[in-house]
Every structure is written in structure tokens, then in C-alpha cells.
Motif scaffolding. Structure first.
Motif, PDB file in Angstrom:
ATOM      1  N   MET A 118       0.812  -1.208   0.000  1.00  0.00           N
ATOM      2  CA  MET A 118       0.000   0.000   0.000  1.00  0.00           C
ATOM      3  C   MET A 118       0.850   1.263   0.000  1.00  0.00           C
ATOM      4  SD  MET A 118      -3.232   1.044   2.421  1.00  0.00           S
ATOM      5  CE  MET A 118      -4.358  -0.089   1.605  1.00  0.00           C
ATOM      6  N   SER A 119       2.052   1.209   0.517  1.00  0.00           N
ATOM      7  CA  SER A 119       2.902   2.392   0.553  1.00  0.00           C
ATOM      8  C   SER A 119       3.318   2.842  -0.845  1.00  0.00           C
ATOM      9  CB  SER A 119       4.149   2.135   1.401  1.00  0.00           C
ATOM     10  OG  SER A 119       4.997   1.183   0.779  1.00  0.00           O
ATOM     11  N   GLU A 120       3.134   1.975  -1.852  1.00  0.00           N
ATOM     12  CA  GLU A 120       3.467   2.315  -3.232  1.00  0.00           C
ATOM     13  C   GLU A 120       2.229   2.660  -4.059  1.00  0.00           C
ATOM     14  OE1 GLU A 120       5.436  -1.132  -4.675  1.00  0.00           O
ATOM     15  OE2 GLU A 120       7.268  -0.798  -3.505  1.00  0.00           O
ATOM     16  N   MET A 121       1.070   2.658  -3.435  1.00  0.00           N
ATOM     17  CA  MET A 121      -0.188   2.773  -4.177  1.00  0.00           C
ATOM     18  C   MET A 121      -0.749   4.182  -4.163  1.00  0.00           C
ATOM     19  SD  MET A 121      -2.185  -0.704  -3.118  1.00  0.00           S
ATOM     20  CE  MET A 121      -1.483  -2.322  -3.491  1.00  0.00           C
ATOM     21  N   LEU A 160     -14.018   8.338 -15.009  1.00  0.00           N
ATOM     22  CA  LEU A 160     -12.604   8.199 -15.353  1.00  0.00           C
ATOM     23  C   LEU A 160     -11.808   7.600 -14.195  1.00  0.00           C
ATOM     24  CD1 LEU A 160     -11.820  11.409 -17.434  1.00  0.00           C
ATOM     25  CD2 LEU A 160     -11.787   9.039 -18.225  1.00  0.00           C
ATOM     26  N   ASP A 161     -12.177   7.913 -12.957  1.00  0.00           N
ATOM     27  CA  ASP A 161     -11.497   7.285 -11.817  1.00  0.00           C
ATOM     28  C   ASP A 161     -11.594   5.764 -11.913  1.00  0.00           C
ATOM     29  OD1 ASP A 161     -10.713   9.694 -10.697  1.00  0.00           O
ATOM     30  OD2 ASP A 161     -12.377   9.782  -9.281  1.00  0.00           O
ATOM     31  N   LEU A 162     -12.785   5.255 -12.183  1.00  0.00           N
ATOM     32  CA  LEU A 162     -12.965   3.807 -12.292  1.00  0.00           C
ATOM     33  C   LEU A 162     -12.239   3.253 -13.515  1.00  0.00           C
ATOM     34  CD1 LEU A 162     -16.688   3.622 -11.200  1.00  0.00           C
ATOM     35  CD2 LEU A 162     -14.792   2.446 -10.059  1.00  0.00           C
ATOM     36  N   ALA A 163     -12.288   3.967 -14.628  1.00  0.00           N
ATOM     37  CA  ALA A 163     -11.557   3.522 -15.813  1.00  0.00           C
ATOM     38  C   ALA A 163     -10.059   3.453 -15.535  1.00  0.00           C
ATOM     39  CB  ALA A 163     -11.836   4.463 -16.988  1.00  0.00           C
ATOM     40  N   TYR A 164      -9.554   4.392 -14.754  1.00  0.00           N
ATOM     41  CA  TYR A 164      -8.134   4.407 -14.429  1.00  0.00           C
ATOM     42  C   TYR A 164      -7.765   3.276 -13.470  1.00  0.00           C
ATOM     43  CZ  TYR A 164      -7.295   8.970 -16.671  1.00  0.00           C
ATOM     44  OH  TYR A 164      -7.144   9.994 -17.578  1.00  0.00           O
ATOM     45  N   VAL A 165      -8.684   2.872 -12.600  1.00  0.00           N
ATOM     46  CA  VAL A 165      -8.440   1.676 -11.787  1.00  0.00           C
ATOM     47  C   VAL A 165      -8.339   0.457 -12.700  1.00  0.00           C
ATOM     48  CG1 VAL A 165      -9.372   0.132 -10.016  1.00  0.00           C
ATOM     49  CG2 VAL A 165      -9.526   2.607  -9.706  1.00  0.00           C
ATOM     50  N   ALA A 166      -9.254   0.354 -13.660  1.00  0.00           N
ATOM     51  CA  ALA A 166      -9.216  -0.769 -14.606  1.00  0.00           C
ATOM     52  C   ALA A 166      -7.904  -0.792 -15.383  1.00  0.00           C
ATOM     53  CB  ALA A 166     -10.396  -0.688 -15.568  1.00  0.00           C
ATOM     54  N   ALA A 167      -7.359   0.386 -15.685  1.00  0.00           N
ATOM     55  CA  ALA A 167      -6.123   0.480 -16.471  1.00  0.00           C
ATOM     56  C   ALA A 167      -4.867   0.359 -15.622  1.00  0.00           C
ATOM     57  CB  ALA A 167      -6.104   1.809 -17.226  1.00  0.00           C
ATOM     58  N   GLY A 168      -5.008   0.238 -14.303  1.00  0.00           N
ATOM     59  CA  GLY A 168      -3.844   0.142 -13.431  1.00  0.00           C
ATOM     60  C   GLY A 168      -3.184   1.472 -13.140  1.00  0.00           C
ATOM     61  N   ARG A 169      -3.799   2.577 -13.561  1.00  0.00           N
ATOM     62  CA  ARG A 169      -3.237   3.899 -13.284  1.00  0.00           C
ATOM     63  C   ARG A 169      -3.455   4.280 -11.822  1.00  0.00           C
ATOM     64  NH1 ARG A 169      -5.553   6.955 -18.758  1.00  0.00           N
ATOM     65  NH2 ARG A 169      -4.279   5.769 -20.259  1.00  0.00           N
ATOM     66  N   TYR A 170      -4.627   3.975 -11.309  1.00  0.00           N
ATOM     67  CA  TYR A 170      -4.898   4.046  -9.876  1.00  0.00           C
ATOM     68  C   TYR A 170      -4.948   2.630  -9.332  1.00  0.00           C
ATOM     69  CZ  TYR A 170      -6.671   8.877 -10.465  1.00  0.00           C
ATOM     70  OH  TYR A 170      -6.819  10.207 -10.747  1.00  0.00           O
ATOM     71  N   ASP A 171      -4.597   2.502  -8.061  1.00  0.00           N
ATOM     72  CA  ASP A 171      -4.679   1.189  -7.407  1.00  0.00           C
ATOM     73  C   ASP A 171      -6.031   0.958  -6.751  1.00  0.00           C
ATOM     74  OD1 ASP A 171      -1.784   0.224  -7.700  1.00  0.00           O
ATOM     75  OD2 ASP A 171      -1.542   2.238  -6.876  1.00  0.00           O
ATOM     76  N   GLY A 172      -6.768   2.028  -6.509  1.00  0.00           N
ATOM     77  CA  GLY A 172      -8.084   1.892  -5.912  1.00  0.00           C
ATOM     78  C   GLY A 172      -8.840   3.202  -5.948  1.00  0.00           C
ATOM     79  N   GLY A 180      -0.296   8.300  -2.092  1.00  0.00           N
ATOM     80  CA  GLY A 180      -1.004   9.518  -2.452  1.00  0.00           C
ATOM     81  C   GLY A 180      -2.462   9.265  -2.755  1.00  0.00           C
ATOM     82  N   VAL A 181      -3.246  10.356  -2.712  1.00  0.00           N
ATOM     83  CA  VAL A 181      -4.667  10.325  -3.060  1.00  0.00           C
ATOM     84  C   VAL A 181      -4.917  11.441  -4.070  1.00  0.00           C
ATOM     85  CG1 VAL A 181      -7.031  10.625  -2.221  1.00  0.00           C
ATOM     86  CG2 VAL A 181      -5.370   9.376  -0.829  1.00  0.00           C
ATOM     87  N   ARG A 182      -5.656  11.133  -5.119  1.00  0.00           N
ATOM     88  CA  ARG A 182      -5.978  12.101  -6.156  1.00  0.00           C
ATOM     89  C   ARG A 182      -7.476  12.396  -6.148  1.00  0.00           C
ATOM     90  NH1 ARG A 182      -1.313  12.060  -5.544  1.00  0.00           N
ATOM     91  NH2 ARG A 182       0.340  11.631  -7.075  1.00  0.00           N
TER      92      ARG A 182
END
Length: 264
Positions: A151-154, A193-205, A184-186
Motif C-alpha cells: 500500500m505504501s506504493e499505491m 474516469l477514476d474507475l476507468a483508471y483503476v481498470a487500467a492500473g493507473r490508480y490502485d483503488g 497519495g490520493v488524487r
């Protein structure tokens, strides 16, 4: 991507058509006539016209399907099974401030289950698509959620409530529990787009409360088809599309992430 089904092809075409007009309007954002729909929740002529375009395209192709749109509300399906769930401009406030981070979201619900989804970012020309059992894609690239374990890298994403929202204190507690544990938190202001970015691995959650079905319908399927978990924060038996709170992450961190959000 694999060959799109007829329904998905219709969704992609509708998103692209509405996207072309939105890009033109975005270039003249200062000239848009803006009305106030609620505190901090703006709707523009561009928003309404995009929904009109999408609805016309979808209803022409599938006249028996029902409808749920952010701007025009609900209409029952004459076939009794299918319904489009549409946000014509997710990230309206970004759009009106000239920030190039907004999207079109179209979900297809069949008998209460999302079976196809499109999230289209016209500025970057990124078309995120998914069909049940066929995986998630961004243009021609297959999507997978991130494989990070620590989680420290997410990096996580959320939507922070604005102004006098009663949900702000709960989100501030979430941030207090999560931020000391992660990289970090964005807060970029577009749930689809947040959910799409989770699907793409850009966000971890991603997590957020006080959402509507059109905010998440397509994104929920994208995350699941990319190998991620997505549920209601407090009740995993409740449909996150029908509910009003959502948590999404990869399998490695999902349970830990969810439990942090459930701390009182």
C-alpha cells in the motif's frame, strides 16, 4: 480490442458523436450559457446537448430499451429487460473551468446487471470499453488492474464533497485513515474516469460516497472485467450501481482498503 458486439458498437458510435461536439464546445467554454442545478453542481448547454445526441443515437438503434440519464431522467423499457444508463458529461465542473479531464459514460443494464460499458475521454481520445465476459479495453489495449501489493506504493482516487455537503466529514475521516498508509490520493473530479483508471492500473483503488447510477454504471464493469473487485463500501451484497457508495481495487489490497474505509 476483440470485435465489439452490435450493442457495444452502437455505444461507441454514440459516445464518439457526442464527444466531437463536446470538444468543440470545450474550445469555446467561456461562451457557454451556464445554469445552476445545485450548489457546486453546474450544467451547461453542452451537457444537455450531449445527452440529446447520445439518446437519439441509442434510441434510434434500440427503440425498445429503457433509459436513465443524468439530465433527462428515466424511461421504462418496452422490452422489459434492457436499459441505458448515461452520464453525458462526467466532470462538468472541470469542463466549465477549462480543465481537460472529463468523459462520457454509457452503461447497458440487462435484467438489473451491467453487461456493457463505455467511458470515453474525447480530449485524449481514450475509449475504455467492456462487455461481460469479454474483458476490458482502452482503444486496442487489453486492461488489467495494477498488481501492486504494498500500500505504501499505491495511489488512490476519490471525490471530495464540496461546500456544505453532509458527506464531507466522513470523507475527511477516510483520508485521515488512508493517507498515512499510501503514496497519495488524487481528486480529479470525474468518477467514471477514476474507475476507468483503476481498470487500467493507473490508480490502485477508488472510493466515493453519495454517487448516482450514471456516475458508475460503465466503470463498475470496466474494473471487474480488468480483474478488480468493486462493491458497495458497507454492504458487499448491495449492488454498487444501485447503491450510493463504492470501493474498487485490485485483489491484493481490496480487503485492507475496504476495512480502512469502514473505520468509524
Amino acid at each position: 480490442m476483440t470485435t465489439a458486439s452490435p450493442n457495444l458498437a452502437v455505444m461507441i458510435a454514440a459516445a464518439r458523436k457526442a464527444g466531437r461536439r463536446l470538444v468543440r464546445d470545450f474550445g469555446e467554454v467561456e461562451n457557454l450559457q451556464v445554469s445552476v442545478k445545485g450548489a457546486g453542481d453546474f450544467v451547461s448547454n453542452a451537457d444537455r446537448k450531449a445527452e440529446e445526441t447520445i439518446r437519439a443515437e441509442l434510441e434510434h438503434a434500440r427503440p425498445a430499451y429503457g433509459w436513465l440519464g443524468e439530465e433527462t431522467g428515466a424511461a421504462a423499457a418496452s422490452d422489459g429487460m434492457n436499459r441505458w444508463i448515461v452520464d453525458p458529461l462526467d466532470g462538468t465542473t472541470n469542463f466549465l473551468h477549462g480543465l481537460p479531464h472529463w468523459a462520457i459514460s454509457i452503461g447497458l443494464e440487462r435484467k438489473g446487471e451491467i453487461v456493457a460499458g463505455v467511458v470515453y475521454d474525447p480530449i485524449k481520445d481514450e475509449m475504455f470499453t467492456a462487455e461481460k465476459g469479454a474483458g476490458a479495453w482502452m482503444n486496442d489495449r487489453r486492461l488489467r488492474v495494477s498488481g501492486r501489493r504494498d500500500m505504501s506504493e499505491m495511489i488512490f482516487a476519490t471525490g471530495v464533497p464540496f461546500m456544505n455537503s453532509p458527506h464531507l466529514p466522513r470523507t475527511l475521516k477516510d483520508l485521515a485513515h488512508l493517507m498515512p498508509r499510501c503514496a497519495g490520493v488524487r481528486r480529479w473530479g470525474a468518477a467514471a474516469l477514476d474507475l476507468a483508471y483503476v481498470a487500467a492500473g493507473r490508480y490502485d483503488g477508488y472510493w466515493e460516497r453519495n454517487l448516482n447510477p450514471w456516475d458508475v454504471a460503465a466503470g463498475v464493469l470496466l474494473v471487474r472485467e480488468a480483474g478488480g473487485f468493486v462493491h458497495d463500501i458497507d454492504d458487499e451484497a448491495r449492488d454498487p450501481v444501485a447503491g450510493r457508495a463504492i470501493v474498487a481495487a485490485n485483489a491484493e489490497v481490496y480487503a485492507t482498503f475496504r476495512d480502512l474505509l469502514r473505520i468509524g
